[in-house]
Scaffold this motif. Structure first.
Motif, PDB file in Angstrom:
ATOM      1  N   CYS A  18      -6.726-102.400  55.667  1.00 34.21           N
ATOM      2  CA  CYS A  18      -6.029-102.147  54.410  1.00 34.21           C
ATOM      3  C   CYS A  18      -6.623-103.097  53.376  1.00 34.21           C
ATOM      4  O   CYS A  18      -6.905-104.254  53.679  1.00 34.21           O
ATOM      5  CB  CYS A  18      -4.535-102.419  54.582  1.00 34.21           C
ATOM      6  N   CYS A  23      -1.286-107.751  52.168  1.00 34.24           N
ATOM      7  CA  CYS A  23      -0.893-106.988  53.356  1.00 34.24           C
ATOM      8  C   CYS A  23      -0.448-107.911  54.500  1.00 34.24           C
ATOM      9  O   CYS A  23       0.578-107.675  55.135  1.00 34.24           O
ATOM     10  CB  CYS A  23      -2.062-106.108  53.811  1.00 34.24           C
ATOM     11  N   ARG A  31       1.742-106.289  62.498  1.00 32.09           N
ATOM     12  CA  ARG A  31       0.812-107.239  61.861  1.00 32.09           C
ATOM     13  C   ARG A  31       0.717-108.548  62.643  1.00 32.09           C
ATOM     14  O   ARG A  31      -0.122-109.385  62.365  1.00 32.09           O
ATOM     15  CB  ARG A  31       1.260-107.545  60.429  1.00 32.09           C
ATOM     16  N   CYS A  57      -2.443 -99.204  53.210  1.00 33.51           N
ATOM     17  CA  CYS A  57      -1.466 -98.778  54.211  1.00 33.51           C
ATOM     18  C   CYS A  57      -0.134 -98.405  53.581  1.00 33.51           C
ATOM     19  O   CYS A  57       0.677 -97.743  54.209  1.00 33.51           O
ATOM     20  CB  CYS A  57      -1.282 -99.856  55.279  1.00 33.51           C
ATOM     21  N   CYS A  61       0.977-102.178  49.048  1.00 33.33           N
ATOM     22  CA  CYS A  61      -0.350-102.783  49.151  1.00 33.33           C
ATOM     23  C   CYS A  61      -1.252-102.298  48.024  1.00 33.33           C
ATOM     24  O   CYS A  61      -2.042-103.066  47.480  1.00 33.33           O
ATOM     25  CB  CYS A  61      -0.965-102.506  50.521  1.00 33.33           C
TER      26      CYS A  61
HETATM   27 ZN   LIG Z   1      -1.544-102.986  53.705  1.00 38.46          ZN
END
Ligand SMILES: [Zn+2]
Length: 126
Positions: A18, A23, A31, A57, A61
């Motif tokens: 991303c 992010c 994540r 994503c 973002c």
């Molecule tokens: Zn992202």
């Protein structure tokens, strides 16, 4: 040694990050990386994204990227400093031919026509 199949290799080679500048700061399970001693959150990595032409994503973002880089990007590619003008000559748009389904000759009228945004004229598609 860990063996992986061709399908996994194909998927992994198509993975991308991303482009969101924050992010990694959004705290979600997917994540989270690492174990006990080196826990961290990382930028999302997927084979496909659905925002910003496949670069982000989430809408968050995408907005983060614009907040960070938007002014530089606009200045780099050219800021609009006078109106962009639509004239009669370049105002033709393809539209669904509503005449066909509202009392028109279904067998002979085409599905689409062109309508001029400025003059409201209609014509057959070229
Ligand atoms: Zn992202």
């Amino acid at each position: 040694m860990v063996l992986i199949g061709l399908r996994e290799v194909m998927i992994m080679s198509n993975m991308k990050y991303c482009q969101g500048t924050r992010c990694h700061t959004y705290d979600t399970k997917d994540r989270k990386k690492g174990s006990k001693d080196n826990k961290r959150n990382e930028t999302r990595k997927r084979s496909q994204f659905y925002y910003g032409n496949g670069n982000f994503c989430s809408l968050n973002c995408q907005n983060d990227w614009f907040n960070t880089h938007g002014n530089n990007a606009i200045n780099h590619f050219g800021r609009v400093e006078k109106p962009i003008i639509l004239t009669e000559e370049n105002a033709w748009n393809r539209r669904y031919n509503y005449h066909k389904w509202h009392g028109g000759d279904v067998d002979h009228l085409s599905d689409y026509i062109e309508v001029n945004t400025i003059t409201r004229e209609e014509r057959d598609c070229e």
